[in-house]
Enzyme design. Structure first.
Site, PDB file in Angstrom:
ATOM      1  N   GLU A   1       0.843  -1.203   0.000  1.00 34.92           N
ATOM      2  CA  GLU A   1       0.000   0.000   0.000  1.00 34.92           C
ATOM      3  C   GLU A   1       0.879   1.254   0.000  1.00 34.92           C
ATOM      4  OE1 GLU A   1      -3.226   0.086   2.791  1.00 34.92           O
ATOM      5  OE2 GLU A   1      -3.283   2.268   2.860  1.00 34.92           O
ATOM      6  N   ARG A   2       1.922   1.244   0.830  1.00 29.26           N
ATOM      7  CA  ARG A   2       2.794   2.426   0.921  1.00 29.26           C
ATOM      8  C   ARG A   2       3.615   2.615  -0.351  1.00 29.26           C
ATOM      9  NH1 ARG A   2       3.418   0.972   7.249  1.00 29.26           N
ATOM     10  NH2 ARG A   2       1.405   1.897   7.711  1.00 29.26           N
TER      11      ARG A   2
ATOM     12  N   THR B   1       0.262   8.420   7.621  1.00 27.94           N
ATOM     13  CA  THR B   1       0.733   9.802   7.457  1.00 27.94           C
ATOM     14  C   THR B   1       2.269   9.852   7.476  1.00 27.94           C
ATOM     15  OG1 THR B   1       0.804  10.254   9.826  1.00 27.94           O
ATOM     16  CG2 THR B   1      -1.306  10.677   8.714  1.00 27.94           C
TER      17      THR B   1
ATOM     18  N   GLY C   1      -0.674  33.590 -11.769  1.00 26.86           N
ATOM     19  CA  GLY C   1      -2.124  33.539 -11.532  1.00 26.86           C
ATOM     20  C   GLY C   1      -2.791  32.370 -12.250  1.00 26.86           C
TER      21      GLY C   1
END
Ligand SMILES: Cc1cc2nc3c(=O)[nH]c(=O)nc-3n(C[C@H](O)[C@H](O)[C@H](O)COP(=O)(O)OP(=O)(O)OC[C@H]3O[C@@H](n4cnc5c(N)ncnc54)[C@H](O)[C@@H]3O)c2cc1C
Length: 379
Positions: A242-243, A365, A340
């Site tokens: 998964e990581r 995390t 912008g």
């Protein structure tokens, strides 16, 4: 950078994937972002063309390809910023639980649909009160005869609206801490299982992230994955891939953001010169390119080690801690270099920048990764 890990067969596969994505997926993606969901039909088309679970063996409906096919799919989707059709989550993060820990009967029942796109999956770990601290989950699956009775609430669940099969992380023994955690498969339509809110997010707008609710939801005991009480071990085992997949997503997004920014900065003229030619901007682009190259080298070495069956826990935690943060730094600078226009939806950097943000949060995390690495370093 020339990459040596792909053979001719992978390159041919990637070429057909690119054509498919550019024709069938990318042109519709903007509409799906507005709709807040990817239509089922798109998942089905992915399956039909062999772009879901390519590693599944023939008897389960796949072509039995190696992990590099999954790598190609993840990279091409995320290079295009197609975050909503999150096939790598389904194919390479969730379905492997069924394949590795499911009984033959479960595999024959569910895996062919996973490959064709008719059975979409989700994994429900996170709860309103706990995310990083998995052992503290409160959802229970208490045995009652031939059933588990599931009660609890999950949140932030990807493919939470569309999923046909949810692997629910629940406590079958409330007194055993992490040793009481099991994985129970709940099928859509089971009485007592309902979807909560379809959550509105900062990015990944077409990804259906939802709350799931279980109220006296009776699930046959035959839906338990593997052995009761082993759920936490199973998760620890599968979290490495998964990581790795999450790091691959971030890496591909960083590469895409750099490429689109270089192109923009070479074309955009200010004070009579291209934006890219001002030394400050040249240096910024060069620094990003260097870090992205480092990330690519690191990930490719992890892919090789992972495919060789080596334990990549420490290094993949480092990759997951570093590469999504890199993608976020790249996102920040690339928006700045667009001026912008970088803040306008009509420029893809705008969406990429907000979509990159979450990768340092899900799949563990950055901080949790550092805790793991620190522990492994004996700190
Ligand atoms: C878009 C999206 C999709 C998701 N998809 C899924 C899914 O499909 N299935 C699923 O189960 N979950 C999913 N999640 C949940 C995700 O895995 C969690 O959000 C994540 O694990 C963090 O948990 P939390 O949000 O509860 O944060 P918390 O655990 O409350 O953390 C809050 C903060 O504290 C920090 N922290 C935590 N522990 C430590 C520590 N020991 N030391 C220092 N700092 C620490 C964290 O890094 C974070 O910054 C998804 C989340 C998002 C945003």
């Amino acid at each position: 950078m020339e990459r040596t890990l792909f053979k001719e067969e992978h390159i041919i596969f990637r070429d057909s994937l690119k054509k498919f994505l550019d024709k069938e997926i990318s042109p519709q993606f903007e509409q799906w972002e507005k709709d807040g969901i990817v239509p089922r039909e798109a998942w089905r088309k992915m399956g039909e063309n062999g772009f879901l679970c390519p590693w599944l063996e023939g008897k389960y409906g796949g072509p039995g390809a190696d992990f590099l096919y999954s790598v190609a799919i993840c990279e091409e989707l995320f290079y295009r910023g197609i975050t909503g059709l999150v096939a790598p989550l389904h194919s390479d993060i969730i379905v492997p639980y069924i394949h590795s820990f499911g009984s033959e009967e479960q595999k024959m029942k569910w895996l062919p649909g996973c490959a064709s796109g008719s059975t979409l999956t989700a994994i429900a770990m996170t709860e309103p009160n706990t995310g990083s601290d998995l052992a503290a989950i409160r959802t229970t699956a208490i045995r009652d005869g031939d059933h588990y009775v599931v009660n609890g609430q999950k949140t932030f669940i990807s493919i939470g609206i569309l999923s046909d099969l949810v692997i629910v992380v629940a406590k079958t023994d409330t007194k055993a801490g992490y040793k009481g955690i099991s994985l129970v498969c709940v099928e859509a339509g089971t009485p007592g299982f309902s979807r909560g809110r379809h959550l509105e997010k900062m990015g990944w707008h077409s990804q259906d992230t939802a709350e799931l609710v279980f109220e006296d939801c009776r699930v046959p005991v035959s839906n338990l994955l593997g052995v009761e009480g082993k759920g936490f071990y199973y998760l620890m085992q599968k979290l490495q891939q998964e990581r790795l997949v999450a790091s691959m997503m971030a890496q591909s997004m960083a590469e895409a953001m750099l490429d689109m920014t270089v192109k923009y900065c070479k074309e955009r003229m200010i004070f009579g010169s291209p934006v890219s030619s001002f030394q400050h901007n040249t240096f910024k682009i060069v620094e990003m390119a260097t870090e992205i190259e480092l990330g690519r080298t690191f990930i490719d070495s992890l892919i090789v080690d992972h495919m060789a069956g080596k334990d990549i826990t420490k290094k993949v935690s480092m990759a997951k801690a570093w590469i999504p943060e890199l993608a976020n730094r790249v996102a920040y600078h690339c928006v700045q270099l667009h001026g912008g226009y970088g803040y306008m939806e009509e420029y893809p950097i705008c969406r990429f920048a907000r979509d990159a943000r979450v990768i340092s949060i899900f799949a563990g995390t950055t901080e949790v990764m550092k805790v793991i690495i620190g522990r492994m370093m004996g700190l």
